[in-house]
Enzyme design. Structure first.
Site, PDB file in Angstrom:
ATOM      1  N   HIS A  11       0.414  -0.970  -0.308  1.00  0.00           N
ATOM      2  CA  HIS A  11      -0.071  -0.117   0.314  1.00  0.00           C
ATOM      3  C   HIS A  11       0.653   0.997  -0.035  1.00  0.00           C
ATOM      4  O   HIS A  11       2.017   1.483   0.648  1.00  0.00           O
ATOM      5  CB  HIS A  11      -1.153  -0.206   0.822  1.00  0.00           C
ATOM      6  CG  HIS A  11       0.438   0.104   2.362  1.00  0.00           C
ATOM      7  ND1 HIS A  11       0.108  -0.906   2.988  1.00  0.00           N
ATOM      8  CD2 HIS A  11       0.550   1.016   3.183  1.00  0.00           C
ATOM      9  CE1 HIS A  11       0.299  -0.842   4.389  1.00  0.00           C
ATOM     10  NE2 HIS A  11       0.790   0.492   4.934  1.00  0.00           N
ATOM     11  N   HIS A  83       4.084   6.917   3.706  1.00  0.00           N
ATOM     12  CA  HIS A  83       4.920   6.368   3.615  1.00  0.00           C
ATOM     13  C   HIS A  83       4.318   5.125   2.402  1.00  0.00           C
ATOM     14  O   HIS A  83       2.929   5.498   2.128  1.00  0.00           O
ATOM     15  CB  HIS A  83       4.883   5.302   4.809  1.00  0.00           C
ATOM     16  CG  HIS A  83       4.041   4.509   5.323  1.00  0.00           C
ATOM     17  ND1 HIS A  83       2.611   5.308   6.452  1.00  0.00           N
ATOM     18  CD2 HIS A  83       3.349   3.249   5.443  1.00  0.00           C
ATOM     19  CE1 HIS A  83       2.239   4.136   6.476  1.00  0.00           C
ATOM     20  NE2 HIS A  83       2.237   2.805   5.809  1.00  0.00           N
ATOM     21  N   GLU A 134       7.585   1.032   5.163  1.00  0.00           N
ATOM     22  CA  GLU A 134       7.155  -0.031   6.436  1.00  0.00           C
ATOM     23  C   GLU A 134       7.016  -1.061   5.324  1.00  0.00           C
ATOM     24  O   GLU A 134       7.521  -1.362   3.713  1.00  0.00           O
ATOM     25  CB  GLU A 134       6.038   0.276   6.286  1.00  0.00           C
ATOM     26  CG  GLU A 134       4.479  -0.889   7.242  1.00  0.00           C
ATOM     27  CD  GLU A 134       3.411  -0.415   7.151  1.00  0.00           C
ATOM     28  OE1 GLU A 134       2.740   0.063   6.151  1.00  0.00           O
ATOM     29  OE2 GLU A 134       3.260  -0.822   8.009  1.00  0.00           O
TER      30      GLU A 134
HETATM   31 CO    CO Z   1       1.028   1.458   6.494  1.00  0.00          CO
END
Ligand code: CO
Length: 138
Positions: A11, A83, A134
């Site tokens: 994502h 992020h 991440e």
């Molecule tokens: Co995330």
């Protein structure tokens, strides 16, 4: 020479000042499939998931007093990309490889259970071209 470590883009997370307005923007203006808001008190955010054919966009609004995205929104009042999340097969192996390469892992370096119920780690943006990364064990 080096073996692939990161896989799919899981994502892209976008911090937004107004989740209702951002949801409508994605639903109406961009014509995307947008979820209802999901409060995640443990993570200090309310999340709306935008489902795309090849990945997800997560719209994040601060929740509570100590939201991890509050300072970001103070610096970026209209919102911004917060992020990106890459999938890895084995988060411990990935962490150890990253640390060996000199990348800084945020926090105590131990994976936490992320917003999808899977272990995640965050990597210092200064080590990745100004992008908070991440990694999530897929
Ligand atoms: Co995330």
């Amino acid at each position: 020479m080096s073996k692939n470590m990161i896989g799919r883009l899981n994502h892209v997370a976008i911090a937004v000042p107004n989740l209702t307005a951002a949801s409508e923007l994605y639903r109406q203006t961009l014509g995307a499939e947008v979820s209802e808001p999901v409060p995640q008190p443990a993570h200090g955010v309310t999340v709306v998931f935008v489902a795309l054919p090849n990945t997800k966009i997560e719209l994040l609004e601060p929740l509570g007093e100590k939201s991890p995205i509050a300072a970001f929104l103070e610096r970026n009042a209209t919102g911004g990309i917060h992020h990106i999340c890459y999938e890895v097969d084995n988060i411990i192996a990935a962490r150890d490889r990253l640390k060996a390469a000199g990348a800084r892992v945020l926090g105590d370096g131990e994976p936490k259970i992320g917003a999808h119920g899977k272990p995640v780690l965050f990597l210092h943006p200064k080590d990745f071209n100004g992008t908070l990364v991440e990694i999530e064990e897929a």
